[in-house]
Design an enzyme around this catalytic site. Structure first.
Site, PDB file in Angstrom:
ATOM      1  N   ASP A  38      21.313  10.658 -25.699  1.00 44.98           N
ATOM      2  CA  ASP A  38      20.218  10.844 -24.935  1.00 44.98           C
ATOM      3  C   ASP A  38      20.212   9.321 -23.448  1.00 44.98           C
ATOM      4  O   ASP A  38      19.931   8.592 -23.574  1.00 44.98           O
ATOM      5  CB  ASP A  38      18.753  10.634 -25.459  1.00 44.98           C
ATOM      6  N   ASP A  39      19.986  10.099 -22.534  1.00 51.27           N
ATOM      7  CA  ASP A  39      20.204   8.883 -21.264  1.00 51.27           C
ATOM      8  C   ASP A  39      20.934   8.257 -21.825  1.00 51.27           C
ATOM      9  O   ASP A  39      20.740   6.697 -20.923  1.00 51.27           O
ATOM     10  CB  ASP A  39      18.431   7.777 -22.064  1.00 51.27           C
ATOM     11  N   CYS A  78      15.466  14.910 -18.542  1.00 60.95           N
ATOM     12  CA  CYS A  78      15.924  15.692 -20.087  1.00 60.95           C
ATOM     13  C   CYS A  78      15.600  16.930 -20.399  1.00 60.95           C
ATOM     14  O   CYS A  78      16.987  17.485 -20.997  1.00 60.95           O
ATOM     15  CB  CYS A  78      15.609  15.529 -21.219  1.00 60.95           C
ATOM     16  N   LYS A 137      17.396  15.845 -31.366  1.00 58.62           N
ATOM     17  CA  LYS A 137      16.332  16.502 -30.628  1.00 58.62           C
ATOM     18  C   LYS A 137      16.847  17.889 -29.668  1.00 58.62           C
ATOM     19  O   LYS A 137      17.420  18.501 -29.811  1.00 58.62           O
ATOM     20  CB  LYS A 137      16.770  15.259 -29.331  1.00 58.62           C
ATOM     21  N   HIS A 139      13.493  18.999 -27.754  1.00 54.32           N
ATOM     22  CA  HIS A 139      12.994  19.331 -25.828  1.00 54.32           C
ATOM     23  C   HIS A 139      12.971  20.582 -25.418  1.00 54.32           C
ATOM     24  O   HIS A 139      13.050  20.546 -24.347  1.00 54.32           O
ATOM     25  CB  HIS A 139      12.740  18.063 -25.220  1.00 54.32           C
ATOM     26  N   HIS A 293      17.245   6.477 -26.062  1.00 51.95           N
ATOM     27  CA  HIS A 293      16.083   6.919 -24.602  1.00 51.95           C
ATOM     28  C   HIS A 293      15.375   6.009 -25.214  1.00 51.95           C
ATOM     29  O   HIS A 293      15.337   5.346 -26.639  1.00 51.95           O
ATOM     30  CB  HIS A 293      15.574   7.941 -24.988  1.00 51.95           C
ATOM     31  N   ASP A 345      22.821  13.687 -21.633  1.00 54.35           N
ATOM     32  CA  ASP A 345      22.676  14.981 -21.100  1.00 54.35           C
ATOM     33  C   ASP A 345      22.284  14.957 -19.224  1.00 54.35           C
ATOM     34  O   ASP A 345      21.732  15.693 -18.718  1.00 54.35           O
ATOM     35  CB  ASP A 345      20.594  15.403 -21.202  1.00 54.35           C
ATOM     36  N   HIS A 346      21.932  13.408 -18.886  1.00 57.14           N
ATOM     37  CA  HIS A 346      21.714  12.488 -17.794  1.00 57.14           C
ATOM     38  C   HIS A 346      22.133  11.327 -17.597  1.00 57.14           C
ATOM     39  O   HIS A 346      22.529  10.826 -19.388  1.00 57.14           O
ATOM     40  CB  HIS A 346      20.465  13.407 -16.701  1.00 57.14           C
ATOM     41  N   LYS A 370      18.253   8.126 -13.764  1.00 56.45           N
ATOM     42  CA  LYS A 370      17.529   9.217 -13.740  1.00 56.45           C
ATOM     43  C   LYS A 370      16.462   9.652 -13.686  1.00 56.45           C
ATOM     44  O   LYS A 370      16.193   8.556 -12.379  1.00 56.45           O
ATOM     45  CB  LYS A 370      17.264   8.687 -15.775  1.00 56.45           C
TER      46      LYS A 370
END
Length: 579
Positions: A38-39, A78, A137, A139, A293, A345-346, A370
């Site tokens: 994540d991130d 996300c 996660k 989301h 994150h 994810d990004h 992001k």
């Protein structure tokens, strides 16, 4: 003559045995482990050029598999990025976009979520006999009409098992020094409420039967007191810590609020347990990290181990956890029969910082991060794929690929058939990964910021160039900065973006950092590029059908949708013990 005949027969048998054996191997369904961080910034990893953070286990995947250097997320936030990853479709097709400031599901109290008519790769593989699980996660939403309907639970999208956060990490999740005190107070207040309720019920029955002579006013006051106590208890906990920072095992809340620093370790145990239970295969495991994150919950063993404060510590802890996952695959003898994929994810969150301390990732040479739908730093992510014996080791592919490609690729390796009733934007990566073709099937990739198209990537079939055309770019603030520090996330439209007419044009093959826009004077093909991309945009927009915008119309918080592990509003619990 007899010898020659015997030799021919022996050769014929051996040839066909090898052919059959090859066909059996070819037809075997591999186990699949997908790892999404994540991130994570693409520049945070050793295999992508970082020499200040230690990521040996990620780097091992690069050595033992295929490394994608132009791997692109379908969104820079996300929720929409993950919906595209799960479905192989641009998030605008499923309504997982927003025309407002917020571009993700904002709490567990909103009815927004991935539409149930979307098909995920988990649903495809489940039909092929796979045991499927997501750990970590989610989301993608949870409830629709009540706090327990779980209409957007992973089980409704093809996952047999879920353990993790139905929401996402937010700043209040960690640290929380008062949590134990509040849990103790909550249990006592709930006991007090139960005693008063029993007293009210007893008095009311006694009054009605004539056994007790008490005024109705007293009973009414006691009932009102219970409601007031519940109201003030609920009002004192407006923080996301209590309503969003929680863990589910299947449909049961195990912690509310969760102990964030131990959540990652528990999730790893869950993943290892899943591998052991289903080692006979085939299985699909999506291990969706809470790392890296904010607020970066990190165990004590990894505090101050890196050169980059808490963020670096969290990255190195993530890598260590990945190492344990890979070791488990080896120990179970599943290495050669398991396809492992690693990504983010990004891009990293540049604006995440406290003072001069950076709490977000590094995106290497790529501009932006992001929340920026067009600049490379927001959408270019790591892409590593290992499948020993089927994919070459140490291969680097510089062709444009997408997170959306995982959907059709998993369909191909599992023998599943792609849905025929909808557009699938991803492409099967196997021919490219195996070297059967040298070019990506993506001639155009469209880069959205919410519902707004910000940029388009064009990789012509007859050229090595990768052109990037920007129609909209965010206005960085304060002036001279390289991110949107005043607003925390860059905007997609309005006064805080710049509309370019003519658009900005870059050649990513020569200028991957997007530092120098091309002009008609510096690029002879400038007008050709503008026209070709404009035609592609027009064709693409015709393929977008109107759907309900989940992240605009439905992204409104409701107290009645907030999950509760007890009797609302006394919703504090810990069923993990000392896990």
């Amino acid at each position: 003559m007899l010898f020659r005949t015997l030799l021919f027969c022996l050769s014929w048998v051996c040839f066909h045995l090898d052919t059959c054996r090859s066909q059996v191997v070819k037809d075997e369904k591999p186990n699949i482990v997908l790892v999404m961080v994540d991130d994570l910034g693409i520049g945070d990893l050793g295999c992508y050029g970082n020499n200040t953070l230690r990521t040996p286990h990620v780097d091992r995947l690069a050595r033992e598999g295929v490394q994608l250097t132009q791997h692109i997320s379908a969104a820079s936030m996300c929720t929409p990025s993950r919906s595209a990853f799960l479905t192989g479709r641009y998030p605008i097709r499923s309504g997982m976009t927003s025309n407002r400031i917020s571009r993700v599901i904002t709490s567990l109290g909103v009815p927004a979520g991935l539409p149930l008519n979307e098909t995920t790769f988990a649903a495809l593989l489940k039909k092929q006999g796979y045991h499927t699980a997501i750990i970590g996660k989610w989301h993608q939403g949870l409830n629709c009409h009540s706090r327990n309907d779980h209409c957007h639970h992973p089980s409704n999208y093809g996952f047999d098992y879920f353990y993790g956060m139905p929401f996402t990490l937010v700043a209040p999740c960690w640290p929380d020094p008062s949590r134990q005190t509040e849990l103790a107070i909550a249990s006592r207040i709930w006991l007090f409420v139960q005693l008063i309720a029993v007293a009210v019920l007893t008095l009311a029955l006694g009054k009605l039967s004539g056994w007790i002579s008490v005024p109705w006013f007293l009973i009414l006051v006691m009932v009102l007191f219970i409601f007031l106590l519940g109201y003030f208890w609920f009002s004192s906990f407006h923080s996301s810590l209590y309503w969003d920072c929680l863990l589910l095992r299947e449909h049961k809340i195990t912690e509310q609020p969760m102990k964030a620093e131990r959540a990652g370790s528990i999730m790893l145990k869950e993943a290892l347990s899943f591998l052991e239970r289903h080692q006979e295969g085939p299985f699909l495991l999506l291990f969706s990290f809470l790392h890296v994150h904010i607020p970066l919950p990190t165990t004590e063993a990894f505090i101050d181990v890196s050169e980059h404060s808490l963020y670096g510590d969290n990255v190195e802890e993530m890598d260590a956890m990945l190492g344990k996952l890979l070791d488990a695959i080896d120990d179970l003898g599943l290495t050669n029969s398991t396809l492992v994929y690693f990504t983010s994810d990004h891009g990293g969150h540049l604006e995440s910082r406290v003072g001069h301390i950076q709490l977000g990732g590094w995106n290497g040479i790529y501009k932006g991060g992001k929340g920026m739908g067009g600049w490379e730093g927001g959408i270019r992510v790591p892409g590593l794929i290992r499948w020993p014996g089927r994919l070459p080791a140490g291969k680097v592919i510089e062709e444009p690929t997408s997170l959306m490609d995982i959907f059709p690729t998993l369909a191909a390796v599992s023998g599943a058939t792609l849905p025929q009733d909808r557009i699938i934007d991803g492409r099967n990566l196997l021919p490219l990964l195996q070297g059967d073709v040298q070019r990506s099937e993506h001639e155009f990739l469209f880069h959205y910021c919410g519902t707004f198209l910000h940029a388009v990537r064009w990789h012509p079939n007859n050229s090595e160039a990768v052109w990037k055309v920007h129609y909209v770019t965010p206005v960085f603030q304060p002036p001279g900065a390289q991110a949107c520090y005043k607003t925390l996330y860059c905007r997609c439209s309005g006064e805080l973006v710049t509309y370019h007419n003519p658009p900005l044009v870059f050649d990513l093959s020569r200028d991957p950092s997007e530092s120098t826009p091309l002009t008609p004077d510096t690029e002879p093909l400038y007008d050709v590029i503008i026209r070709a991309v404009a035609d592609a945009v027009a064709k693409h927009k015709k393929s977008i059908l109107p759907v309900l915008s989940q992240l605009s119309e439905l992204n409104r918080d409701s107290v009645w949708l907030k999950p509760c592990c007890g009797v609302f509003p006394f919703c504090l619990c810990d069923n993990e013990g000392d896990a």
